[in-house]
Write a protein that holds these residues in place. Structure first.
Motif, PDB file in Angstrom:
ATOM      1  N   ALA B 117     -50.066   6.275  18.737  1.00  0.00           N
ATOM      2  CA  ALA B 117     -50.569   6.705  17.342  1.00  0.00           C
ATOM      3  C   ALA B 117     -50.759   5.646  15.995  1.00  0.00           C
ATOM      4  O   ALA B 117     -51.540   5.373  15.267  1.00  0.00           O
ATOM      5  CB  ALA B 117     -49.772   7.451  16.594  1.00  0.00           C
ATOM      6  N   VAL B 118     -49.742   4.995  16.817  1.00  0.00           N
ATOM      7  CA  VAL B 118     -49.735   3.659  16.086  1.00  0.00           C
ATOM      8  C   VAL B 118     -51.103   2.578  16.043  1.00  0.00           C
ATOM      9  O   VAL B 118     -51.259   2.121  14.970  1.00  0.00           O
ATOM     10  CB  VAL B 118     -47.977   2.735  16.194  1.00  0.00           C
ATOM     11  CG1 VAL B 118     -47.949   1.463  15.266  1.00  0.00           C
ATOM     12  CG2 VAL B 118     -46.852   3.573  15.919  1.00  0.00           C
ATOM     13  N   LEU B 119     -51.145   2.540  17.411  1.00  0.00           N
ATOM     14  CA  LEU B 119     -52.030   1.779  17.383  1.00  0.00           C
ATOM     15  C   LEU B 119     -53.282   2.171  17.113  1.00  0.00           C
ATOM     16  O   LEU B 119     -54.262   0.907  16.126  1.00  0.00           O
ATOM     17  CB  LEU B 119     -52.157   1.537  18.571  1.00  0.00           C
ATOM     18  CG  LEU B 119     -50.589   0.794  19.910  1.00  0.00           C
ATOM     19  CD1 LEU B 119     -51.702   0.409  21.493  1.00  0.00           C
ATOM     20  CD2 LEU B 119     -51.005  -0.802  19.013  1.00  0.00           C
ATOM     21  N   VAL B 120     -53.672   3.217  16.956  1.00  0.00           N
ATOM     22  CA  VAL B 120     -53.933   4.242  16.689  1.00  0.00           C
ATOM     23  C   VAL B 120     -54.779   3.596  14.494  1.00  0.00           C
ATOM     24  O   VAL B 120     -55.693   3.771  14.652  1.00  0.00           O
ATOM     25  CB  VAL B 120     -54.665   5.611  17.037  1.00  0.00           C
ATOM     26  CG1 VAL B 120     -56.161   5.943  16.190  1.00  0.00           C
ATOM     27  CG2 VAL B 120     -55.426   5.588  18.402  1.00  0.00           C
ATOM     28  N   GLU B 130     -47.599  -0.515   6.094  1.00  0.00           N
ATOM     29  CA  GLU B 130     -46.742   0.452   5.283  1.00  0.00           C
ATOM     30  C   GLU B 130     -47.836   1.552   5.134  1.00  0.00           C
ATOM     31  O   GLU B 130     -47.260   2.782   5.299  1.00  0.00           O
ATOM     32  CB  GLU B 130     -46.819  -0.387   3.581  1.00  0.00           C
ATOM     33  CG  GLU B 130     -45.788  -1.429   3.741  1.00  0.00           C
ATOM     34  CD  GLU B 130     -46.109  -2.430   4.286  1.00  0.00           C
ATOM     35  OE1 GLU B 130     -47.362  -2.976   4.793  1.00  0.00           O
ATOM     36  OE2 GLU B 130     -45.449  -3.335   4.558  1.00  0.00           O
ATOM     37  N   GLU B 131     -49.002   1.455   5.141  1.00  0.00           N
ATOM     38  CA  GLU B 131     -49.607   3.269   5.296  1.00  0.00           C
ATOM     39  C   GLU B 131     -49.299   3.677   6.388  1.00  0.00           C
ATOM     40  O   GLU B 131     -48.931   5.261   6.908  1.00  0.00           O
ATOM     41  CB  GLU B 131     -51.228   2.407   5.734  1.00  0.00           C
ATOM     42  CG  GLU B 131     -51.556   1.846   3.854  1.00  0.00           C
ATOM     43  CD  GLU B 131     -53.507   1.666   3.611  1.00  0.00           C
ATOM     44  OE1 GLU B 131     -53.718   2.048   2.633  1.00  0.00           O
ATOM     45  OE2 GLU B 131     -53.754   1.455   4.638  1.00  0.00           O
ATOM     46  N   THR B 132     -49.444   3.097   7.564  1.00  0.00           N
ATOM     47  CA  THR B 132     -49.228   3.889   9.209  1.00  0.00           C
ATOM     48  C   THR B 132     -47.756   4.203   9.071  1.00  0.00           C
ATOM     49  O   THR B 132     -47.713   5.134   9.562  1.00  0.00           O
ATOM     50  CB  THR B 132     -49.452   2.711  10.005  1.00  0.00           C
ATOM     51  OG1 THR B 132     -50.282   1.550  10.043  1.00  0.00           O
ATOM     52  CG2 THR B 132     -48.716   2.650  11.286  1.00  0.00           C
ATOM     53  N   ARG B 144     -43.720  -2.225  13.165  1.00  0.00           N
ATOM     54  CA  ARG B 144     -44.241  -3.456  13.459  1.00  0.00           C
ATOM     55  C   ARG B 144     -43.770  -3.770  14.820  1.00  0.00           C
ATOM     56  O   ARG B 144     -44.146  -4.234  16.246  1.00  0.00           O
ATOM     57  CB  ARG B 144     -43.271  -4.098  12.676  1.00  0.00           C
ATOM     58  CG  ARG B 144     -43.787  -5.000  11.807  1.00  0.00           C
ATOM     59  CD  ARG B 144     -43.872  -6.206  10.314  1.00  0.00           C
ATOM     60  NE  ARG B 144     -44.598  -6.732   9.321  1.00  0.00           N
ATOM     61  CZ  ARG B 144     -43.826  -6.153   8.321  1.00  0.00           C
ATOM     62  NH1 ARG B 144     -42.815  -5.360   8.199  1.00  0.00           N
ATOM     63  NH2 ARG B 144     -43.900  -5.572   6.910  1.00  0.00           N
ATOM     64  N   THR B 145     -42.107  -3.207  14.889  1.00  0.00           N
ATOM     65  CA  THR B 145     -41.556  -3.265  16.316  1.00  0.00           C
ATOM     66  C   THR B 145     -42.538  -2.322  17.245  1.00  0.00           C
ATOM     67  O   THR B 145     -42.741  -2.972  18.204  1.00  0.00           O
ATOM     68  CB  THR B 145     -40.193  -3.230  16.349  1.00  0.00           C
ATOM     69  OG1 THR B 145     -39.223  -3.402  15.147  1.00  0.00           O
ATOM     70  CG2 THR B 145     -39.299  -3.010  17.088  1.00  0.00           C
ATOM     71  N   ALA B 150     -46.320  -1.995  22.190  1.00  0.00           N
ATOM     72  CA  ALA B 150     -46.779  -1.068  22.566  1.00  0.00           C
ATOM     73  C   ALA B 150     -48.632  -2.071  23.038  1.00  0.00           C
ATOM     74  O   ALA B 150     -49.005  -1.782  24.283  1.00  0.00           O
ATOM     75  CB  ALA B 150     -47.599   0.207  21.732  1.00  0.00           C
ATOM     76  N   LEU B 151     -48.995  -2.821  21.787  1.00  0.00           N
ATOM     77  CA  LEU B 151     -49.689  -4.240  22.472  1.00  0.00           C
ATOM     78  C   LEU B 151     -49.166  -4.698  24.084  1.00  0.00           C
ATOM     79  O   LEU B 151     -49.748  -5.571  24.384  1.00  0.00           O
ATOM     80  CB  LEU B 151     -49.376  -5.340  21.312  1.00  0.00           C
ATOM     81  CG  LEU B 151     -50.795  -4.789  20.030  1.00  0.00           C
ATOM     82  CD1 LEU B 151     -50.486  -5.512  19.250  1.00  0.00           C
ATOM     83  CD2 LEU B 151     -52.285  -4.448  20.648  1.00  0.00           C
TER      84      LEU B 151
END
Lengths: 272, 168
Positions: B117-120, B130-132, B144-145, B150-151
């Motif tokens: 979800a973070v990556l998408v 911030e929006e994420t 950020r972490t 995930a990357l």
């Protein structure tokens, strides 16, 4: 080009390729989902009500409405307008009512099944001004052929203000088998054999029955062929109760004392 | 819903459904049925709240936030782990595109739903950190972490298999 950039580019390329065949079908499914949610909300949660009672009730609780409950009896339309509450007149607690919701539903289900996760709820109008209430019974019923979630909710609408149940537009619910029946005495009964995700016509089925009576009494029931409404696997081909069984339960006289215990709401026109 | 509101809603849903479906497809790593369910539920939730949503700053962004939350709650409700469907995403593409797609979706499927979800949100929907964080009800630091972790995982799974467009 950093890995991050390559990933972002690949993600964009991949995402752009993922296009469904039929977007209209999904939009229609979304509308149907929204309408069903709205219908449930109308008969459901009164936000922030102090009178909320949420009680888990074991299946062993003895039905306390035996005077009225006629297990498996297929009776005509329930709830005549002038019914009155128990003779004692003593106030009954929300917890007791919540238990009665569950025991009444249990008493009307076929006896050869196993009942788990029974929860009753009794919500009363907020400060006497909210026109909707949501007494609810929820449980998982297993007749040996697969667990099924079943819910039944009661409401009282202002007399004459109830929205009469109507089947969904076939454009939105193309896979539902839905009928509305006019009952003697002016009641209307809807039986809809549909799906949790209406556009697909497969997966979890949601069959529901809605009864509206001229005095504003409203009984609504859902059954699924899965142990939970969403996100759990299908346990059987269809929900366990036939349309005729749904009809018998929502129109049972067993609900009369509980419907009578729901305070009559004020007509919308006199609110606020 | 009044007829005018409903038409308004239908216009919105029709305009956004494709983008929502693509996001849902990435979140579900190419499961077309689950993606469709998630979008349908998202549109259903938008329908219920349409009168409030329609006057919000950015209904489209809100819809995608709802989608991600529906996805995550769906994951929570489903107690079993990832269910590989074997279903390939639909649509016709070149062989090379199809390979890339499978590779990337395969790799995404090995991440947890929240990582995905973070990556998408960050890389497909171009949301800021911030929006994420707001969409996931998390903090910027946590996003950020999570994003860099995930990357890193993806990098170890994919190696050099992602094309470098600057070289071609």
């Amino acid at each position: 080009m950093s890995f991050e950039d390559r990933f972002a580019q690949s993600l964009r390329d991949t995402g752009e390729e993922l296009t469904p065949h039929d977007l209209t079908r999904i939009v229609n499914g979304g509308v149907a989902d929204g309408r069903r949610r709205r219908r449930r909300r109308n008969a459901a949660v009164v936000g922030g009500s102090a009178a909320l009672a949420l009680v888990a009730v074991g299946a062993a609780v003895v039905p306390s409405l035996t005077g009225a409950a006629q297990p498996r009896e297929a009776v005509g339309p329930a709830a005549r307008p002038s019914m009155s509450l128990a003779a004692s007149g003593a106030p009954v607690s929300a917890n007791t009512r919540a238990q009665q919701m569950v025991t009444t539903l249990e008493s009307l289900l076929p006896k050869d099944g196993r009942i788990t996760d029974a929860v009753g709820r009794w919500v009363l109008p907020d400060s006497g001004t909210h026109p909707m209430t949501a007494p609810l019974a929820s449980l998982v019923y297993d007749d040996g052929k697969g667990a099924s979630s079943i819910e039944l909710a009661l409401a009282r609408y202002p007399k004459g203000d109830a929205q009469l149940p109507t089947c969904g537009d076939p454009a939105y619910v193309p896979n539902d088998v839905c009928h509305v029946y006019q009952l003697p005495g002016g009641g209307r009964l809807l039986i809809d054999q549909g799906y949790e995700y209406p556009s697909r016509g497969s997966g979890t089925k949601d069959w529901h029955a809605v009864l509206d009576l001229p005095d504003g009494s409203h009984v609504e029931m859902d059954e699924w062929n899965a142990a939970a409404e969403k996100g759990s696997g299908v346990t059987r081909a269809t929900p366990p109760l036939s349309p005729e069984q749904l009809r018998a339960i929502v129109t049972s006289k067993a609900w009369q004392p509980l419907l009578a215990a729901v305070p009559k709401p004020k007509p919308y026109s006199k609110l606020g | 819903m009044r007829a005018a509101d409903e038409q308004d809603y239908l216009d919105f849903a029709t305009a956004r459904v494709g983008a929502l479906y693509r996001s849902a497809s990435l979140l579900t790593t190419g499961d077309p049925h689950l993606a469709e369910d998630l979008v349908q539920e998202t549109l259903g939730r938008m329908y219920v709240h349409w009168r409030h949503v329609s006057v919000a700053d950015n209904p489209a962004a809100y819809a995608h936030t709802v989608l991600v939350r529906v996805f995550l709650s769906h994951r929570r409700r489903r107690s079993s782990a990832e269910q590989p469907t074997g279903a390939l995403p639909e649509g016709v593409a070149t062989e090379e595109d199809a390979t890339l797609r499978l590779t990337l979706l395969d790799a995404l499927a090995r991440l947890g739903p929240r990582d995905r979800a973070v990556l998408v949100l960050r890389y497909w929907e171009d949301r800021s950190v911030e929006e994420t964080a707001r969409a996931l009800r998390s903090s910027a630091g946590a996003v950020r972490t999570q994003s860099s972790r995930a990357l890193g995982r993806l990098r170890s799974i994919l190696g050099d298999s992602l094309p470098d467009l600057t070289r071609s």
